[in-house]
Design an enzyme around this catalytic site. Structure first.
Site, short mmCIF file in Angstrom:
data_model
loop_
_atom_site.label_atom_id
_atom_site.label_comp_id
_atom_site.label_asym_id
_atom_site.label_seq_id
_atom_site.Cartn_x
_atom_site.Cartn_y
_atom_site.Cartn_z
N ASP A 1 0.96 -1.28 -0.11
CA ASP A 1 0.13 -0.10 -0.06
C ASP A 1 0.93 1.18 0.13
OD1 ASP A 1 1.04 0.34 2.45
OD2 ASP A 1 -0.78 0.20 3.54
N ASP B 1 1.46 4.70 2.59
CA ASP B 1 1.13 5.35 3.63
C ASP B 1 1.50 6.71 3.70
OD1 ASP B 1 0.55 2.56 5.20
OD2 ASP B 1 2.58 2.43 4.22
N ASP C 1 -3.01 4.36 2.82
CA ASP C 1 -3.55 4.59 4.39
C ASP C 1 -3.25 6.16 4.67
OD1 ASP C 1 -4.33 1.99 4.85
OD2 ASP C 1 -2.40 1.50 5.76
N1 CTP Z 1 1.11 1.17 11.64
C1 CTP Z 1 0.61 1.56 12.84
N2 CTP Z 1 -1.07 1.42 13.12
C2 CTP Z 1 -1.80 1.10 12.12
C3 CTP Z 1 -1.27 0.50 10.77
C4 CTP Z 1 0.11 0.66 10.69
O1 CTP Z 1 1.22 1.92 13.65
N3 CTP Z 1 -2.94 1.13 12.36
C5 CTP Z 1 2.40 1.22 11.32
C6 CTP Z 1 3.01 -0.47 11.12
O2 CTP Z 1 3.61 -0.65 12.59
C7 CTP Z 1 3.98 -0.20 10.29
C8 CTP Z 1 3.81 1.05 9.54
O3 CTP Z 1 2.53 1.76 10.23
O4 CTP Z 1 5.32 -0.22 11.10
C9 CTP Z 1 3.37 0.84 7.99
O5 CTP Z 1 2.37 -0.40 7.90
P1 CTP Z 1 2.31 -1.25 6.51
O6 CTP Z 1 1.78 -0.45 5.63
O7 CTP Z 1 1.40 -2.32 6.88
O8 CTP Z 1 3.70 -1.65 6.35
P2 CTP Z 1 4.73 -1.16 5.43
O9 CTP Z 1 6.08 -1.30 6.45
O10 CTP Z 1 4.34 0.12 4.69
O11 CTP Z 1 4.84 -2.41 4.34
P3 CTP Z 1 4.46 -2.37 2.92
O12 CTP Z 1 5.38 -1.67 1.96
O13 CTP Z 1 4.18 -3.67 2.66
O14 CTP Z 1 3.30 -1.54 3.03
MN MN Z 2 -0.47 0.64 5.62
MN MN Z 3 2.73 0.48 3.71
#
Ligand code: CTP
Ligand code: MN
Ligand code: MN
Length: 494
Positions: free
Chosen positions: A328, A330, A418
């Site tokens: 995704d 963020d 997100d």
């Molecule tokens: N996070 C958080 N609270 C949430 C969702 C996510 O604190 N409600 C934090 C997670 O701990 C993570 C970071 O936000 O360290 C990013 O989450 P995620 O998008 O799931 O992982 P990524 O590391 O960005 O991996 P990817 O590249 O696959 O998206």
């Molecule tokens: Mn995320």
């Molecule tokens: Mn992510």
């Protein structure tokens, strides 16, 4: 005994040494160029070149040196010499790493092709970190780039971690995740079991898996798991947006084994998130590229600044850590006007909806209450206003086009996004928490608690001894409060 390649002329090199006027730009890197094979004049030319680009170059090999660069392809004599020097943690690199770094004007990431591999069998035991300089058991005290030299091992360990997670067996799950994380941080590939001696978090089971892979190129235990019906099914179901391990388990127990079976089953009731998860499954299970993330950044930037020109938009998560692909994208958005941040997020979503690009939106209003801090359940979600989105991204907006299936002619794809919106005075904590990786965050919190008697989460840092909250406007402030060396986002891929 072999003579030191450069030792003979060392004292002379010091005498003749050029004055070091240039400013050192890369504090963590101290080079030493091996004269043997390179020759004295080329060595002095390369030394000056490096210094002019802000690199520190030592004339003498001491324990201050972090990177030994050699043109000597007779690795065994080089290693024999280095062993006498007893510098087990120094990086031993081929000249190609040096020339790449000169071209880039910065120390480039070390790749396997840059490393001069040791060919001597006894080196393995001695190359393990010595006590004073050992690898930390905490990911927040290690630097882990996206370059994983031990993928063959970490992939295997992560399969086992996941299978324990499916069984809600937290202990072994965490143990395998920690082991994988340690291996990811190594700037070298594990080539024999002896090389893992002295590394933290590697238990007997992990070592057995590593040994299996070293011997056979694969682990039978992991292969067995990969072909296990329960594992495969839970893996498949949890790959759907909105389906967690609990739901997956429920469906599995009902005898469901495929998407078509789950969708046809009348006792299965999908919530809105799961419906969208199935509807856009093909798109959102496909990785998001950096170019796509950049295009989304422009879209979010515009939507936010149309509402509040002074608002801040920052990419966080995996893309901030320098990953090429993510599941995704963020973003953190925040307003300098205290209290505006919540309204801001709702307005941004409205703006995106007016552009007809919102395919799914789960908005969660803020439940943040500063008087309820500190939170002791530091693994829980944070309380900031946030939303989990699926957006429609047009191919025409992405440089180089979409990362999509061959033959896909739709001209758009669905992407998971997100957004989180903390108040400005919580910004640094939210940014640190959302940058990840998950393992890095877990260890930051564990370190804070066990080593410093502090509680860290996405909202704040609380000092239990002093009974006070510690203010921070940047991530560096937080690392400093914790007495940790600053780790750059791209070094947090633990
Ligand atoms: N996070 C958080 N609270 C949430 C969702 C996510 O604190 N409600 C934090 C997670 O701990 C993570 C970071 O936000 O360290 C990013 O989450 P995620 O998008 O799931 O992982 P990524 O590391 O960005 O991996 P990817 O590249 O696959 O998206
Ligand atoms: Mn995320
Ligand atoms: Mn992510």
């Amino acid at each position: 005994m072999l003579r030191a390649p450069a030792a003979r002329k060392r004292s002379r090199a010091v005498e003749v040494g050029v004055p070091r006027r240039e400013e050192v730009k890369f504090e963590d890197v101290r080079l030493f160029l091996v004269e043997r094979k390179m020759g004295r004049s080329r060595r002095s030319f390369l030394t000056q070149l490096a210094r002019s680009k802000g690199f520190a170059v030592e004339d003498v090999l001491s324990d201050e040196v972090t990177h030994v660069v050699s043109e000597d392809n007779q690795a065994s004599s080089l290693w024999t010499w280095l062993k006498q020097k007893n510098l087990p943690n120094v990086h031993v690199l081929d000249i190609s790493w040096f020339t790449d770094s000169m071209r880039e004007g910065r120390p480039v990431a070390m790749e396997t092709r840059h490393l001069i591999q040791d060919t001597l069998p006894t080196w393995a035991e001695r190359s393990t970190p010595t006590p004073g300089t050992s690898v930390s058991q905490y990911a927040c005290q290690r630097r882990t780039t996206t370059e994983n030299n031990n993928k063959i091992f970490t992939d295997a360990l992560e399969v086992l971690a996941e299978s324990y997670e499916f069984n809600e067996n937290e202990g072994p799950c965490l143990a395998f995740r920690r082991a994988a994380s340690v291996l990811k941080s190594l700037p070298w590939a594990v080539q024999n079991l002896g090389a893992t001696q002295g590394l933290p978090c590697l238990g007997e089971h992990t070592k057995a898996i590593i040994e299996e892979i070293l011997q056979h190129g694969r682990s039978f235990e992991v292969e067995k798991m990969l072909s296990d019906e329960r594992y495969q099914t839970l893996k498949l179901f949890t790959s759907v947006f909105g389906v967690g391990p609990k739901t997956a388990e429920k469906w599995y127990r009902r005898g469901l084994r495929s998407f078509s079976a789950a969708l046809a089953d009348r006792s299965v009731h999908l919530n809105r998130m799961q419906q969208s998860g199935f509807l856009h499954y093909g798109d959102i299970s496909r990785a998001v590229s950096k170019a796509e993330a950049q295009s989304l950044r422009n879209i979010i930037d515009e939507a936010v600044h149309a509402i509040t020109p002074t608002a801040i938009v920052a990419v966080t998560g995996g893309f901030r850590r320098g990953k090429e692909f993510g599941h995704d994208v963020d973003f953190i958005v925040s307003s300098p006007e205290a209290g505006e941040e919540e309204r801001l997020l709702e307005d941004v979503i409205d703006g995106l909806k007016k552009q007809h690009i919102v395919l799914f939106c789960d908005y969660q209003a803020s439940t943040f209450d500063i008087t309820k801090l500190p939170s002791h359940s530091f693994d829980a979600m944070d309380h900031f206003a946030k939303c989990f989105l699926i957006l429609r991204l047009e191919a025409s907006q992405v440089e180089g086009g979409l990362h999509c299936a061959e033959g896909d002619r739709r001209g758009w794809r669905a992407v998971r996004v997100d957004l989180v919106s903390p108040p400005m005075d919580r910004y640094a904590y939210a940014l640190l928490g959302w940058t990840g990786s998950r393992q890095f965050e877990r260890d930051l919190r564990r370190f804070a608690r066990l080593k410093r008697g502090m509680l860290l989460d996405n909202h704040a840092l609380y000092d239990k001894t002093k009974k006070e909250f510690l203010a921070a406007t940047t991530e560096k402030d937080i690392f400093a409060h914790l007495g940790l060396e600053y780790i750059e986002p791209w070094q947090r891929n633990a």
